[in-house]
Design an enzyme around this catalytic site. Structure first.
Site, mmCIF file in Angstrom:
data_model
loop_
_atom_site.group_PDB
_atom_site.id
_atom_site.type_symbol
_atom_site.label_atom_id
_atom_site.label_comp_id
_atom_site.label_asym_id
_atom_site.label_seq_id
_atom_site.Cartn_x
_atom_site.Cartn_y
_atom_site.Cartn_z
ATOM 1 C CG ASN A 69 -11.437 -28.208 -11.515
ATOM 2 O OD1 ASN A 69 -12.045 -27.500 -12.319
ATOM 3 N ND2 ASN A 69 -11.895 -29.399 -11.130
ATOM 4 C CE1 TYR B 125 -19.185 -21.909 -8.227
ATOM 5 C CE2 TYR B 125 -19.960 -20.215 -9.737
ATOM 6 C CZ TYR B 125 -19.234 -21.370 -9.491
ATOM 7 O OH TYR B 125 -18.549 -21.976 -10.527
ATOM 8 C CG ASP C 200 -13.595 -31.415 2.342
ATOM 9 O OD1 ASP C 200 -13.301 -30.311 1.836
ATOM 10 O OD2 ASP C 200 -14.731 -31.675 2.779
ATOM 11 C CB ILE D 3 -18.229 -25.835 -18.542
ATOM 12 C CG1 ILE D 3 -17.357 -24.573 -18.653
ATOM 13 C CG2 ILE D 3 -17.526 -27.066 -19.133
ATOM 14 C CD1 ILE D 3 -16.944 -24.157 -20.048
HETATM 15 P P1 NAP Z 1 -18.545 -30.774 -10.887
HETATM 16 O O1 NAP Z 1 -18.789 -31.573 -12.105
HETATM 17 O O2 NAP Z 1 -19.616 -30.590 -9.879
HETATM 18 O O3 NAP Z 1 -17.234 -31.357 -10.167
HETATM 19 C C1 NAP Z 1 -16.756 -30.789 -8.991
HETATM 20 C C2 NAP Z 1 -15.462 -31.457 -8.622
HETATM 21 O O4 NAP Z 1 -14.964 -30.874 -7.403
HETATM 22 C C3 NAP Z 1 -15.625 -32.938 -8.350
HETATM 23 O O5 NAP Z 1 -14.459 -33.612 -8.770
HETATM 24 C C4 NAP Z 1 -15.754 -33.002 -6.842
HETATM 25 O O6 NAP Z 1 -15.345 -34.285 -6.374
HETATM 26 C C5 NAP Z 1 -14.789 -31.891 -6.416
HETATM 27 N N1 NAP Z 1 -15.088 -31.336 -5.098
HETATM 28 C C6 NAP Z 1 -16.216 -30.694 -4.704
HETATM 29 N N2 NAP Z 1 -16.120 -30.346 -3.425
HETATM 30 C C7 NAP Z 1 -14.912 -30.784 -2.986
HETATM 31 C C8 NAP Z 1 -14.236 -30.733 -1.749
HETATM 32 N N3 NAP Z 1 -14.790 -30.166 -0.664
HETATM 33 N N4 NAP Z 1 -13.000 -31.281 -1.657
HETATM 34 C C9 NAP Z 1 -12.428 -31.871 -2.733
HETATM 35 N N5 NAP Z 1 -13.011 -31.934 -3.936
HETATM 36 C C10 NAP Z 1 -14.247 -31.409 -4.050
HETATM 37 O O7 NAP Z 1 -18.095 -29.284 -11.273
HETATM 38 P P2 NAP Z 1 -17.408 -28.701 -12.593
HETATM 39 O O8 NAP Z 1 -18.461 -28.082 -13.402
HETATM 40 O O9 NAP Z 1 -16.493 -29.687 -13.194
HETATM 41 O O10 NAP Z 1 -16.576 -27.505 -11.941
HETATM 42 C C11 NAP Z 1 -15.180 -27.540 -11.756
HETATM 43 C C12 NAP Z 1 -14.735 -26.122 -11.405
HETATM 44 O O11 NAP Z 1 -15.084 -25.237 -12.456
HETATM 45 C C13 NAP Z 1 -15.399 -25.585 -10.148
HETATM 46 O O12 NAP Z 1 -14.475 -24.793 -9.419
HETATM 47 C C14 NAP Z 1 -16.500 -24.717 -10.704
HETATM 48 O O13 NAP Z 1 -16.872 -23.710 -9.798
HETATM 49 C C15 NAP Z 1 -15.828 -24.159 -11.937
HETATM 50 N N6 NAP Z 1 -16.755 -23.670 -12.947
HETATM 51 C C16 NAP Z 1 -17.662 -24.503 -13.542
HETATM 52 C C17 NAP Z 1 -18.520 -23.992 -14.510
HETATM 53 C C18 NAP Z 1 -19.528 -24.816 -15.221
HETATM 54 O O14 NAP Z 1 -20.313 -24.263 -15.989
HETATM 55 N N7 NAP Z 1 -19.563 -26.135 -15.031
HETATM 56 C C19 NAP Z 1 -18.442 -22.634 -14.843
HETATM 57 C C20 NAP Z 1 -17.522 -21.835 -14.218
HETATM 58 C C21 NAP Z 1 -16.670 -22.357 -13.280
HETATM 59 P P3 NAP Z 1 -15.944 -34.960 -5.010
HETATM 60 O O15 NAP Z 1 -17.386 -34.615 -4.965
HETATM 61 O O16 NAP Z 1 -15.628 -36.409 -5.122
HETATM 62 O O17 NAP Z 1 -15.166 -34.320 -3.911
#
Ligand code: NAP
Length: 243
Positions: free
Chosen positions: A86, A151, A59, A184
């Site tokens: 990330n 956020y 974590d 995304i």
């Molecule tokens: P996602 O599909 O929800 O994946 C989140 C990832 O973070 C998972 O691998 C999760 O794995 C891990 N995670 C969450 N909490 C954690 C913790 N406490 N410790 C370790 N790992 C943790 O999200 P995503 O869309 O791919 O987003 C990835 C990044 O891009 C994030 O920082 C998000 O804020 C940013 N982002 C996303 C978007 C979008 O539109 N999707 C836009 C702007 C920015 P586990 O649950 O197994 O820990």
């Protein structure tokens, strides 16, 4: 290829998974971090590339766990060349209804987790006089967003943290940059109501939502020799949404 591994957090799905795939195919050694170890194992099984890959379930908001991961990666690979912060989460709600624990958890994971990993790799990168840190923020860290005060604040914090790190570590040839994605298609955005998605799409000049690969390509650039003189920057990957 530079000596040492790249640590990618949140690498078991979504954008982090795309980053892992892109970096693996480019020849990097990788250490993949997330909490769900089963999912990490299945990612590991599917990764293709000439490098070596390991996983660590942790974590990012647990400083002791983060310190242990970085020590293991140094042991396993001899050096840490890159860090991609990330891992991230949302707990959306309007300000008036936002519970202090929802504020705190999002700050702990998105901002403090990024700080913990950055602080843990910094002495290694400074000593080797080489390193690349890439932090994933969000366009809402620049614009704010109704329903996402926690956020947006965490992602704005990531930008300020990164710019400060760029200034502190630049003298040792360590760069720190931000990638700020727009919308995304991942688990994080899957639950948004269709009318909200349709409204968002209208605001995107490129007329499509982004994919993990769109973000991964820019992360790969920031880890490449081509980006050697780029630091303290925010690269927005949003199809023109906030241009
Ligand atoms: P996602 O599909 O929800 O994946 C989140 C990832 O973070 C998972 O691998 C999760 O794995 C891990 N995670 C969450 N909490 C954690 C913790 N406490 N410790 C370790 N790992 C943790 O999200 P995503 O869309 O791919 O987003 C990835 C990044 O891009 C994030 O920082 C998000 O804020 C940013 N982002 C996303 C978007 C979008 O539109 N999707 C836009 C702007 C920015 P586990 O649950 O197994 O820990």
């Amino acid at each position: 290829m530079p000596e040492g591994a790249v640590i990618v957090t949140g690498a078991n799905r979504g954008i982090g998974l795309a980053i892992a795939g892109e970096l693996a195919a480019s020849g990097f050694d990788l250490a993949l971090v997330a909490r769900d170890s089963e999912r990490l194992d299945s990612v590991l099984a599917g990764l293709a590339g000439p490098g070596r890959f390991v996983t660590h379930a942790a974590d990012v908001s647990d400083n002791a766990a983060v310190t242990a991961v970085v020590a293991s990666v140094k042991e396993e690979f001899g050096a840490v060349y890159g860090l991609v912060n990330n891992a991230g989460m949302t707990r959306d709600g309007l300000l008036m209804r936002m519970r202090p624990e929802d504020w705190q958890r999002v700050l702990d994971v998105n901002l403090t987790g990024t700080f913990y990993f950055t602080r843990a790799v910094a002495p290694l990168m400074m000593r080797q006089r080489e390193g690349r840190i890439v932090n994933i923020s969000s366009v809402v860290g620049m614009t704010g967003n109704a329903g996402q005060a926690n956020y947006a604040a965490s992602k704005a914090g990531v930008i300020a943290l990164t710019k400060s790190v760029a200034k502190e570590l630049g003298g040792r040839n360590v760069t720190a940059n931000v990638v700020a994605p727009g919308f995304i298609t991942t688990d994080m955005t899957a639950d948004l109501p269709e009318n909200v998605k349709a409204d968002l799409l209208k605001q995107i000049p490129l007329k499509r939502f982004g994919e993990g690969a769109d973000v991964a390509a820019v992360v790969k650039f920031l880890l490449s020799p081509a980006a050697a003189y780029v630091t303290g920057q925010v690269l927005v990957v949003d199809g023109g949404m906030i241009a």
